[in-house]
Structure formats: C-alpha cells, structure tokens
Design a protein around this motif. Structure first.
Motif, PDB file in Angstrom:
ATOM      1  N   UNK A  31      -6.769  20.829   2.994  1.00  0.00           N
ATOM      2  CA  UNK A  31      -5.768  20.921   3.226  1.00  0.00           C
ATOM      3  C   UNK A  31      -5.619  19.409   3.633  1.00  0.00           C
ATOM      4  N   UNK A  32      -5.405  18.360   1.873  1.00  0.00           N
ATOM      5  CA  UNK A  32      -5.263  17.003   2.138  1.00  0.00           C
ATOM      6  C   UNK A  32      -3.797  16.176   1.956  1.00  0.00           C
ATOM      7  N   UNK A  33      -3.493  14.995   3.525  1.00  0.00           N
ATOM      8  CA  UNK A  33      -2.853  13.988   2.450  1.00  0.00           C
ATOM      9  C   UNK A  33      -2.837  12.308   2.631  1.00  0.00           C
ATOM     10  N   UNK A  34      -2.551  12.147   1.881  1.00  0.00           N
ATOM     11  CA  UNK A  34      -2.919  10.362   1.814  1.00  0.00           C
ATOM     12  C   UNK A  34      -1.276   9.592   1.110  1.00  0.00           C
ATOM     13  N   UNK A  35      -1.369   8.588   2.134  1.00  0.00           N
ATOM     14  CA  UNK A  35       0.119   7.609   2.115  1.00  0.00           C
ATOM     15  C   UNK A  35      -0.250   6.382   1.275  1.00  0.00           C
ATOM     16  N   UNK A  36      -0.394   5.314   1.104  1.00  0.00           N
ATOM     17  CA  UNK A  36      -0.721   3.433   0.935  1.00  0.00           C
ATOM     18  C   UNK A  36       1.019   2.808   0.914  1.00  0.00           C
ATOM     19  N   UNK A  37       0.978   2.028   1.804  1.00  0.00           N
ATOM     20  CA  UNK A  37       2.082   1.301   1.458  1.00  0.00           C
ATOM     21  C   UNK A  37       1.970  -0.174   1.321  1.00  0.00           C
ATOM     22  N   UNK A  38       2.116  -1.004   0.262  1.00  0.00           N
ATOM     23  CA  UNK A  38       1.978  -2.287   0.106  1.00  0.00           C
ATOM     24  C   UNK A  38       3.119  -2.578   0.556  1.00  0.00           C
ATOM     25  N   UNK A  39       3.212  -3.845   1.594  1.00  0.00           N
ATOM     26  CA  UNK A  39       4.019  -4.824   2.193  1.00  0.00           C
ATOM     27  C   UNK A  39       4.066  -6.732   2.036  1.00  0.00           C
ATOM     28  N   UNK A  40       4.770  -6.656   2.191  1.00  0.00           N
ATOM     29  CA  UNK A  40       4.424  -8.427   1.785  1.00  0.00           C
ATOM     30  C   UNK A  40       3.929  -9.129   1.305  1.00  0.00           C
ATOM     31  N   UNK A  41       2.522  -9.168   0.658  1.00  0.00           N
ATOM     32  CA  UNK A  41       2.128 -10.129   0.186  1.00  0.00           C
ATOM     33  C   UNK A  41       1.621  -9.181  -1.617  1.00  0.00           C
TER      34      UNK A  41
END
Length: 759
Positions: free
Chosen positions: A596-606
C-alpha cells in the motif's frame, strides 16, 4: 463467455470427482490410501491453553498424508501417471514439480506415534498419560483417530538454587531470582531448556567465557507433596571444569587493520586508546578505526560486544572479512579470574574496483534502448575507510510503435561523484557512544545529467547532496540529508514542446522553478532482511521539504511575482510518502506479497505547483501494471476523449498518489518463478488543472476513480538478480464513463519488462 458462481462450483466438483476416480483405481487391492489423522484430548481437569497443547501434539503425527488442493490429489495423480509405460514428457515434468509417492495405511506405525505422544505429554508435565489409536476405514481410504488421556499435571511450588562454587554462585543466584518461573507453573521440559539458555546467555555477558548451558541440570522433588506438586532445584553437573566457573576479563586487544598471515607476528604494534594496532604500514588510521571497536581492556568478556564490534567493522565498506578470536592467557590454579587476549583480524577488499552494467531497457511507453553504467570505486581513500565512487552513464531510447510520436528518441548522459565517510562529519563533535548499533556514514555527492529528447527539449541538471545514513538496529534505517540542491535548465525547446506547455500552464510552471534547495528525511523498517520470518513487514516514510531556508534570502521581484535567489526562481513545497509492504512466506518459495502506498505534495509560498521532477505518476512495471507508464490519470481524465490532446507525448502527473498491490509468487522450475497479481491506483491534483476539465481533482469519490488491473508474471531469479516479465490487462478504467468502468479488457494487454521485484 461468462460463468456464474454456481457453475464454477459444479465444474470444480466434477473435476475433483474425475481426479479422485483416476487415483482410486491405481490403489493396490491390499492397500488403502492414508488420508490423515485427528487428535482427541480427554482430561479429568481443565487444561490451560489446551489449543496450544493440541497443536504441539499434532506435530508428532506421522506420516503426513498426500497433499491435495480443492479436494484433488494432484501430486498423487501425476505419480500414477508416470508409472505408465510411456507417460509422456509433460507428465514426467509435472511429476518432478508436483509429484508425490503415495502414503498407504501400511506405512503408518501407530505404536511409534503413540509413544511420541506420551513422551511429549510427559515433557509437558502430564505424567502417567496414555494414548490409543483407531483406524476409520472405507473401501480404498483409511484415516486415524488418536485419543490421549491426560491426567492433572504436576505444578511447581518453589524454584531454588542448589549449592555451587563461590566463584559463580552469586551470579547464578541473581539470575534465578529474575527467572520467569512462577509458583503454580506446570512442569515443562522445553521451558526448562529455555531457562538454561537464558542463564547461560547472561553468564556469558558477565564474563564466564567457558561456561556452557549443558553444565546445568534441573532436579524435581515431589517427596514433600501429595497432590502433584514439586520443588525445582537448579544445580551443576558433576566434574564441571574449574575454568568454566570463573569470569574472564580482556587484558589485551590486538587489531590487525591489514592482516596478512605471513608477517603479522613480526610487526611492532602502535598503541592508541589502550588498543594495539598492528600493521606493516599505516593502512587504516587508528583514530578512525578505534570507534568501531567497542571492546575495552579490563572489561569482562561479553559476546554481544564482540558481535557488535564485528558488525560495526563490516559496515565500513573496506573489509572483506572480520574475524575476532580470543586467546586464553595463563591463569593460576587458585585464581578466581581468567584473562583473555582479543585478536581482531581484518582482511581488506581490493582498494580499487570496477563495475560495469549493461541493460537493454524496454518501457511501457513504447521506449526501448540500451543503457550503460560504469562505476569506479576507490576504497579507504584517505586511510579512514572512505569510499569514492565515480559513475558515468549513457543511455539511448527510441519510441517504437504506430503513433505520431514514433520518431521521438532520447539521449541521456550523466556523471555522478560520491564520497562516503564511515563517520559523522559535523562542526560539533558527537559522542560515538550515542550510536550503539552502528556509526552513521556521511554521504556527499555531486552529479550532472544531460537529457535530450528529440523534437521536444534538452534538459541540463545538476545535483549536490550532503547527509547522513545509519542503522538504528537490525531493521531500522535513518537517512537525513540536510543539504540537497538541484538546478535544472530547460534548453532548446521545440515548437512542438512549446505547444504542449501552452496547452498546460501548470506544466509550464513546474518547469519554470529551476532551483530546488531543501532537506530530505527517510525512515525505513525492513524485516525482509530476515528470510526466515514467516510474516515480513516493510515500512518506509519519506519527507521532502524545500525552499524555506533560502526563502529567507529570497529577493522580491514585485507584486504577483515569485521571489528569486541568485537570480533563479526557487521552488517551495513539502512532500511526504508512506510505503507499506507485507510478505507471507508459505514455504517452498511460495509468497503472498502485498503493498500500500500513499503520497501527498503541497506547493506553497513561492510555488503554486510542485516541480515536475517531484510530481507523482502512475502506471508501469512498478505501479499499476495494466496501464502504460505515466499514462494513468490524473483522476478520471481520458486523453482519447480530448481532441486537443491528441497523442501528447508528455507524461501525466499529479501531487496526490494512492496505490495498492497484491501478488502470489510461486516456483515453476529451477530459476523460473511465476506470479499472479492485481494492482489498483491513480494520481490526482489537489487544485484543478484547467487542461483536465476538473476531472483531475481529488474528491471523496476517489475509490471509484482507481485504475485496476490483473495479470500473470514470469521471473528469472538467479541468486536474487531478477529479470521480470508481467502481462496485465485492466478490469476497471477510471477514464471510462461511470457504469462502464468495470470491463476486463483482454484485447490489448500491457507487457512490462523490469529488473527486480515490484515490491
């Protein structure tokens, strides 16, 4: 053609009946096929944990009957097949893989099994037990029923230490006081063996170098009681050697960093930190080798410290063999203390090594071509166990297939320089005792890559890294890279690629931010290193954060514009991955593997989008194998339904990813292995990308948006080097309209080629 559940059951029943009839006619007239035994326990008292006792007793039931699957004796069937005058090649091959000789009623020695049952019961404290057996027969088959009569067990009242010599009495007395034995404990021979092993192990830690668990003996005294109670006494056997009853200390430590049998006795030692370093010339600097040795002069002998020292030395990467030997020094007859000399012999690997790897790469996006990698290693570079690796690589791929992008090809050139120090490099000195299991390694690397995709673009990238890697114990590994810097320059964009970027502004933004600087951390728990475990777990967590530190130094370019650092637009994001694997080893090279795999990326700021190289994709030989690599998703997007998309070469990516896989692995013959598997997964975006018409956004309906597929695999497994072929087809395609997504499409399966197992 479709079958319902009932028709499948009827088919299997008829198949089993056919095979059963085929077997019965081969059984000799004066024999019956033995089908196994059952065990019944009769007792006049309540047996605590009776199920565990029954399981233990069932291990002595012999012989094992012939195995069967879904009621079918496949092994026995092919045994009888090869008895024919001309069995044929296929039957002979199937017999080698599955065949079993028949087990008949006459093969069962009931008297021997009854004796074993009684012996096992007495070893568990059920004295004066009895066992009987009875056959249950039909015309051609026979089974057994064993009945054991179990009386009330004997239970312990007191656990005492008998008289022992003064030199060892106090140490054993303390260990007996810490014993897990409790009043009321049932007499159990296996528990007593474990107690002897516990005492022996702890005495070894206290310096009793020559002690052996076989010197200990238990005696049970029932004379004081009339209701099946006893006192247990621990004592020494007669004529135990005196040297086994005294502790030993290490009086001298000799270390041979470059051991050679020929001249080691003639060399003059160098004294450092109360250790003797003996080497012809300074092969390994004593100040760097010393922290790996946890033995100290004057300490009591402790086998755990020896094992820890050997393990730590072997992780340096400069030695082929680590051999620790102890030599007893002369001890006076009336001494109560022995002395040892520890000799650590280290045999180095070759200083330089060259490894070449040539692969013919075939990818699921119809790209194929050769890749060549050459690694030159220089070990013990500065006399402190350092390893320097320089790795040039070259690869060429060309897309083959009948679409408009068939002419596309890519050329990749790369050069990586890696320098690994087997110690912590840090401005402030860190006490090595903080790392009990292993000393961290400091890893530095600098690499440059050149990628040219014909008719699209040229990408030039450079990466620098500084970090630490260490094992916390046998299963846990940490890796932290406080400095990671990556710079990419997109060059020579063609009109075709510019058109792709114009259609997808999010993609353009992911390429705009050329500078990535941040920190990464990885945690891994890996039980796969223990091949003997039936249940194996693997868990990894990776965290990647970029842009925060240099953000403090970023230069403001004005309203509604991103900041820059040294004139470069930098990325700012956080990303986390969780990867969980489970293996059930069923024996005979059969494994059920799940992931089982889970991934999350959050872009913020610049940043308003994560850099392209950090985004997720789905599909391909290590993902959902029923879909081409980087073609699944995002969400329910279907490129075939978009006339403006055409056959866009560029990969589909997202900032959210979920996947699950399950696979049954089994042997076929020799180094050939097989597999049956099912995969599910997809990628999404947390913010809508206009090019996908809102179909890419993650929502509560994500389960119905998973791409699913199943297939079969063939693997060539030669000493853990695995070449893998997986053929898969989708049975749930999220790109199709609701109500039409479940369809096992066998018309165009995907063939995946890869190196290594997928998980």
């Amino acid at each position: 053609m479709k079958y319902n559940f009932t028709s499948i059951i009827i088919y299997l029943f008829l198949l089993g009946s056919f095979y059963s009839c085929g077997i019965i006619k081969h059984i000799p007239e004066d024999e019956r096929l033995y089908t196994g035994a059952k065990l019944v326990i009769e007792s006049d008292s309540v047996i605590k944990n009776e199920s565990a006792l029954k399981t233990d007793l069932e291990t002595v039931l012999r012989p094992e009957p012939n195995s069967k699957f879904l009621g079918i004796y496949f092994g026995l069937y092919y045994y009888y097949k090869v008895q024919k005058e001309k069995p044929g090649f296929i039957n002979r091959w199937l017999y080698k893989q599955l065949g079993e000789e028949p087990v008949y009623q006459s093969d069962v020695e009931t008297y021997d099994v009854e004796e074993l049952l009684v012996n096992r019961l007495e070893n568990r404290g059920f004295f004066y037990s009895s066992a009987a057996s009875e056959f249950e027969e039909t015309e051609k088959k026979a089974s057994l029923k064993y009945t054991v009569t179990v009386p009330k067990p004997y239970r312990m009242v007191n656990y005492k230490l008998d008289s022992m010599p003064f030199s060892i009495h106090k140490s054993v007395e303390k260990l007996v006081s810490e014993s897990p034995f409790k009043t009321g404990m049932r007499f159990d021979l296996n528990t007593m063996k474990m107690e002897r092993q516990r005492i022996d192990k702890n005495l070894k830690k206290k310096g009793y170098y020559n002690f052996n668990e076989n010197f200990l003996i238990f005696e049970a005294d029932t004379n004081q009681y009339h209701n099946k109670n006893f006192d247990l006494f621990l004592k020494l056997k007669n004529e135990v050697p005196k040297k086994s009853l005294i502790p030993y200390t290490i009086s001298k430590i000799n270390i041979y960093p470059n051991y050679k049998v020929s001249n080691s006795a003639e060399l003059k030692p160098t004294r450092y930190n109360e250790k003797n370093f003996i080497q012809e010339e300074e092969f390994f600097k004593p100040k760097y080798l010393d922290p790996f040795v946890v033995l100290e002069e004057g300490d009591y002998f402790n086998p755990e410290r020896s094992r820890n020292t050997a393990r730590r030395l072997s992780t340096i990467g400069a030695y082929k063999y680590v051999n620790i030997q102890y030599k007893e020094l002369d001890t006076l007859a009336d001494d109560n203390l022995g002395h040892l000399e520890a000799n650590i012999y280290l045999s180095p690997l070759n200083k330089r090594a060259l490894r070449a790897e040539l692969q013919v790469v075939t990818k699921s996006n119809n790209f194929a071509g050769p890749a060549f990698t050459l690694t030159l290693s220089n070990r013990n570079l500065f006399g402190g166990g350092e390893t320097y690796n320089i790795t040039p690589k070259v690869g060429y791929e060309k897309q083959i297939g009948g679409n408009q992008n068939s002419g596309n090809s890519s050329l990749e050139l790369g050069l990586q320089n890696e320098l690994i120090f087997p110690r912590v490099l840090f401005p402030v000195k860190i006490n090595d005792d903080f790392f009990k299991y292993s000393i961290p390694k400091t890893k530095t690397s600098l690499s440059v890559d050149y990628l040219k995709r014909t008719d699209l673009y040229t990408l030039l990238s450079g990466t620098a890294l500084f970090g630490y890697l260490w094992d916390a114990n046998q299963y846990v590994t940490h890796e932290i890279n406080p400095i990671t810097v990556n710079y990419t320059a997109l060059l020579n964009k063609t009109d075709a690629f510019e058109d792709i970027l114009n259609k997808d502004p999010f993609l353009r933004r992911s390429f705009d931010q050329q500078f990535i600087a941040g920190l990464t951390y990885g945690f891994t728990y890996n039980e796969m290193v223990n091949a003997n475990k039936k249940h194996q777990l693997y868990f990894s967590f990776k965290f990647d954060i970029a842009g925060n530190t240099i953000g403090l130094l970023g230069k403001d370019q004005g309203p509604n514009k991103t900041k820059t650092f040294l004139g470069l637009e930098y990325a700012q994001y956080a990303k986390a991955d969780i990867d969980f694997h489970y293996h059930l080893n069923m024996g005979k090279e059969q494994v059920i593997a799940a992931r089982v795999f889970g991934g999350y990326g959050l872009a913020y700021g610049n940043s308003d989008v994560i850099p392209f190289v950090k985004q997720y994709y789905s599909g391909g030989p290590y993902s959902v194998r029923a879909f081409n690599i980087r073609s699944l998703g995002p969400g329910t997007y279907d490129p075939d339904s978009d006339p403006t998309d055409g056959d866009i070469f560029f990969d589909k990516t997202g900032n959210i990813k979920l996947e699950a896989n399950i696979e049954y692995r089994f042997p076929i013959v020799s180094f050939l292995k097989g597999a049956v598997f099912a995969d599910a997964g997809n990628i999404w975006n947390s913010k809508e990308n206009p090019i996908y018409d809102g179909k890419d956004k993650f929502s509560k309906n994500f389960i119905s948006e998973l791409g699913m597929g199943a297939g079969i695999g063939l693997r060539v497994d030669i000493q853990s080097f695995v070449i893998r072929f997986d053929l898969a087809a989708p049975f749930h395609n999220p790109a199709l309209p609701k109500g039409e997504r479940f369809d096992f499409d066998l018309s165009s399966p995907i063939l995946n080629f890869a190196i290594g197992y997928p998980f």
